[in-house]
Structures are given as C-alpha cells and as structure tokens.
Design an enzyme around this catalytic site. Structure first.
Site, mmCIF file in Angstrom:
data_model
loop_
_atom_site.group_PDB
_atom_site.id
_atom_site.type_symbol
_atom_site.label_atom_id
_atom_site.label_comp_id
_atom_site.label_asym_id
_atom_site.label_seq_id
_atom_site.Cartn_x
_atom_site.Cartn_y
_atom_site.Cartn_z
ATOM 1 N N LYS A 79 163.932 59.828 19.162
ATOM 2 C CA LYS A 79 164.581 59.116 20.271
ATOM 3 C C LYS A 79 163.887 59.528 21.570
ATOM 4 C CE LYS A 79 169.151 58.366 22.392
ATOM 5 N NZ LYS A 79 170.595 58.598 22.298
ATOM 6 N N SER A 154 173.952 54.888 22.395
ATOM 7 C CA SER A 154 172.686 54.719 23.080
ATOM 8 C C SER A 154 171.464 54.821 22.159
ATOM 9 C CB SER A 154 172.559 55.767 24.181
ATOM 10 O OG SER A 154 172.506 57.069 23.612
ATOM 11 N N SER A 178 176.792 58.204 20.309
ATOM 12 C CA SER A 178 175.509 57.487 20.307
ATOM 13 C C SER A 178 174.682 57.569 19.031
ATOM 14 C CB SER A 178 174.655 57.959 21.471
ATOM 15 O OG SER A 178 175.093 57.320 22.629
#
Ligand code: GLN
Length: 486
Positions: A79, A154, A178
C-alpha cells in the site's frame, strides 16, 4: 503457465519449489496482468516491470543455491503509505506525489528478507482517510466486480488489485476499517492484526494509536503466510510486541471444540441491507456446521465507537500531518512568500478536501476549551468499550458482525461525508481497543461479494485465521473471481 492468479500461495510455493516455474516467470505473469488490466481499475499507482524482474532474477539465483524461506519469489504489492526505497511513497496525496523514501518500512525489510518480490504500490484514499477510494490524488479505483462500484477504502487499490489478480498478496493498513471494508467489497480476506503485532515503523502515520498494517489476500491461509513474515518485533517501534506464532502451521490443526461466538444484540438497532443480512444468516449456519456455538451478547458502546473514532482519529491526524508544511519534504508552494504564507499555501494546495476536513476537526477538538468536551470524552468512551470487550471475551471466543452494512456502493453515493463515516460502524470498535479482526467473503449479491467480520481477543489473530480457514474450506466463497478478470 495459465491462471496463476487463481492459485493459492501454497500452490504457487509448490510450483517454485518443484522448479515448475521460476520467480522470474511468476513475476512476469503478474506484471503482465497489471499492464493489461490496470488502466481499467487504477489500482496500482507505482509499477516498474524492470524493478520487479531484477528482484526476481536475484531470487532465482538464490533459489538455485537453496530455497530457504517459503515465500521466496512470490509477488506482493505494498500500500502506498508504506515506505519503500524501490518506488515512490505518495500516500495518495499531491503533498507526497514525488516523495521518494530514503528507507524501507520494517515490513518491507521483512518482505525483502523473505524473498517476496515487491512489484508495485497500490492506490489509496489520501492519507488513508476514506471508505471508498474516492479521495486519492491519483483518481478513483474501480471495483473489479463491477466498475460502477467503489472498491472500498482506504486500501481500495490493494483490494481491487488482489481481486483482479495483479498479485497474490498485498499489504493494507487499517485505522478504522481500511483493510476489512475493502476486503468485504472486493471478495477478499483481510486481517487487521492486534495493535502492536506488526511494526508501524515506516508506515506513514494517520492516527498512530489506531493504525495497523495487515495482510489482504484471497484466503485466510494466504493471509497467514504473510503474517508469518511481518509479525517480527521491531525495536524501532516501541508499541511493537513479540508474537510467537507459526501462523500457517497453526491453521493445519482442527478448530478446538466448543468455540463460542457472540452476536451483539445491538445489531438490530442498525439498518443493514437485506443482502448482507442474508449472507450473515448463512454464515452463522455454516459456522454452526463447524460445531461452533452462538450466544447473544451485548456491545452497548458499539454505537458510540463511531463518534469517538471521528474525534480521536482526526485529533491524531491533525498532529501527525503538521509535518507537511513544505519545509522538510513533499510538495512546496514556490513563490515570493513569507514563511507563514509558504506553510499555508503549501497545505492549502497540497492536501485534498477530506484531509483538510479532518485536520480542522482534529485541531478543534484538541483546542483549549474544547478538549474536555470532545477529546477527553472520546477517550473515556474508548475505556468503556474496552471494559465491555473484556467482559464479552470472558464468555465467548469471538464476535461476529457484518463487516459493513451494504455491498459495494456506487461512486458519489454519499453527498455528505458524515453519511459515509457511518459505514465504518462495525469495523471501528476493534481499532479503538487494539483487537484483531478479520473480514472474509460470506456471500454474493448479484455480481457483488459480501463480507462478514470476526473480532477476537488480543493476540488471537491466529485463531481468527484458523476459524476462517476452516469456514473457507467448507464454503469455498473465497474461490470466486470477478468475471472480467478470470
Ligand atoms: N474509513 C475510515 C476513515 O476514513 C477508516 C480509514 C482507515 O482505516 N484508514 O477514517
């Protein structure tokens, strides 16, 4: 070799071990999928085939001598708020759009040492603030199951990428859901580990007391492989703890007899989509088939967790994000300005709307005169919630809830940000109490996957993974792939 993206990590490891495929071929395969499909869903924002293949060549060279660690040669996507020297680390923000980290996050070092191949970085909501991946400076990520839908946030890029078969493994970060919410929207398994189980060193901070890195993959077993790599105590993170567990080995055991799962009676106070209710009911039945017992519990503070989070997380973010002022790194407004103007224009231009909203809320709730009214109250709500969980875990092993009350929603579904905040209702309590929680696919509604969530007590991550592993062996939900990405 075909369809490598539908193979489990266990199968990929076998292929490499038996020399049926090289790390180079495996990496090429996944890079080709990114090159073919990423323009459709915008899940990967940093990618370089040469960087990926260089690592693969080195791994193949190592393997010819001796294959020493199981995940050698397996591709992974990080990420884009996890610092890595191989690619930029942008946090999905204009503020860090060109930021090149001079060091690796602890997790990246562990993955490198294991021989995992970092093939790129995934798109995300700006500074991990959002539930839909609509706040990224690099544009929306599309849900591979249905392009009109959000992938969640997210870690929406990570979820969409694994679901579309761009890599068998990805990291996510979870401050209020997330990892789990996008896993639910994209048909994956995602674990938010116990706070402290994975080092946050090199994870760009959103809300430090809640942030946690964790694995996202098709199955609980695949997640367990990554947990074996990333749960190593780090002296550079004072909250990091030793977690002595062989996750993959642990999964091989049968689930212990007399497991008890609590279902909060308060669930009926919330509006839950009928498709989610249906999948939830079926999940309960499947778990009963594994000889799990269910009890009704009360988690009365659940409702208050949401407002507490939307005070604590902005408060911490307003402090963490104070460092982005153009002076040290990241975007700087150039011009003939005073220092004060440079700071303010840099922040005005460098941050998106949602990040600014959180900074303003956070600054407000921490300000003199309001701190007691908001921040201190939120902390005491957290304390109550912790006490409630403590009581619950004395009568049952896990708690089952939906991950989120709807399947993946459409873009621009929420005009008012506070409405979108409501969607984090079921995921937030685990973060506020540092508990491990896992989302796994529990059903389908039309073309869209639906998830369920299990929350466990501290450092019971392996038990959560084990139960979901057995659930997946019994139901096979994790083996369905989005139509256009077969
Ligand atoms: N959706 C939540 C938020 O916007 C959670 C984000 C996260 O876990 N990083 O704050």
């Amino acid at each position: 070799m075909k369809n490598l993206h539908t193979q489990s990590i266990r199968e990929l490891i076998k292929l490499i071990e038996n020399r049926l495929i090289s790390a180079y071929e495996l990496t090429s395969y996944f890079c080709d999928r990114i090159q073919t499909y990423n323009s459709k869903i915008n899940a990967v924002i940093s990618f370089d085939k040469d960087i990926a293949l260089d690592q693969a060549k080195q791994i193949d060279h190592r393997i010819t001598k001796k294959k020493s660690s199981p995940l050698q040669g397996i591709p992974i996507l990080q990420k884009d708020l996890i610092c890595s020297t191989k690619f930029k680390t942008t946090c999905g923000s204009k503020m860090l759009a060109n930021y090149q980290s001079p060091f690796n996050a602890h997790v990246v070092n562990l993955c490198d040492a294991e021989g995992l191949i970092e093939i790129g970085k995934t798109n995300m909501d700006e500074f991990a603030m959002g539930s839909s991946n609509e706040t990224s400076y690099f544009g929306n990520v599309l849900n591979p199951w249905e392009h009109t839908r959000v992938p969640g946030g997210s870690s929406g890029g990570a979820a969409a990428a694994v679901a579309a078969g761009f890599a068998p493994l990805a990291t996510g970060s979870d401050t209020g859901g997330s990892i789990r919410q996008p896993s639910s929207f994209c048909g994956l398994t995602g674990l938010k580990p116990t706070y402290g189980a994975v080092s946050r060193n090199g994870l760009i901070a959103f809300a430090s007391s809640l942030d946690q890195i964790g694995p996202m993959a098709k199955s609980a077993e695949d997640c367990a492989y990554l947990m074996d790599v990333i749960t190593k105590k780090d002296p550079k993170d004072s909250t990091s703890q030793q977690y002595d567990m062989q996750f993959v080995d642990y999964l091989k055991n049968d689930i212990p007899p007399k497991i008890k799962i609590g279902i909060p009676k308060e669930l009926k106070n919330f509006t839950i989509d009928s498709s989610v209710e249906k999948a939830f009911g079926e999940t309960v039945q499947s778990l009963k088939g594994l000889n799990v017992e269910f009890v009704e519990i009360s988690l009365s503070s659940m409702e208050l967790a949401l407002p507490a989070y939307y005070i604590i997380a902005p408060a911490e973010c307003s402090s963490n994000l104070a460092r982005y002022n153009g002076a040290l790194f990241g975007y700087r407004h150039e011009g003939d300005n005073s220092l004060q103007e440079m700071y303010s224009k840099t922040r005005t231009e460098g941050f998106g709307k949602e990040v600014k909203r959180r900074i303003i809320i956070g600054t407000f709730v921490l300000s003199k005169g309001f701190q007691g009214q908001y921040y201190q109250k939120a902390l005491s709500l957290c304390h109550n919630l912790k006490m409630e969980f403590k009581k619950i875990f004395s009568i049952c092993d896990f708690i089952l809830t939906p991950t989120i009350s709807t399947p993946a929603f459409e873009f621009n579904a929420y005009k008012n940000p506070v409405e979108m905040y409501q969607s984090d209702l079921f995921t937030i309590p685990a973060n506020l109490c540092g508990l491990p929680a896992i989302s796994f696919q529990a059903g389908m509604h039309g073309k869209l996957p639906i998830g369920a969530q299990l929350i466990g007590n501290h450092f019971k991550d392996h038990e959560l993974l084990q139960l979901v592993h057995h659930f997946q062996k019994a139901t096979g939900w994790h083996e369905i792939y989005p139509e256009d990405y077969q």
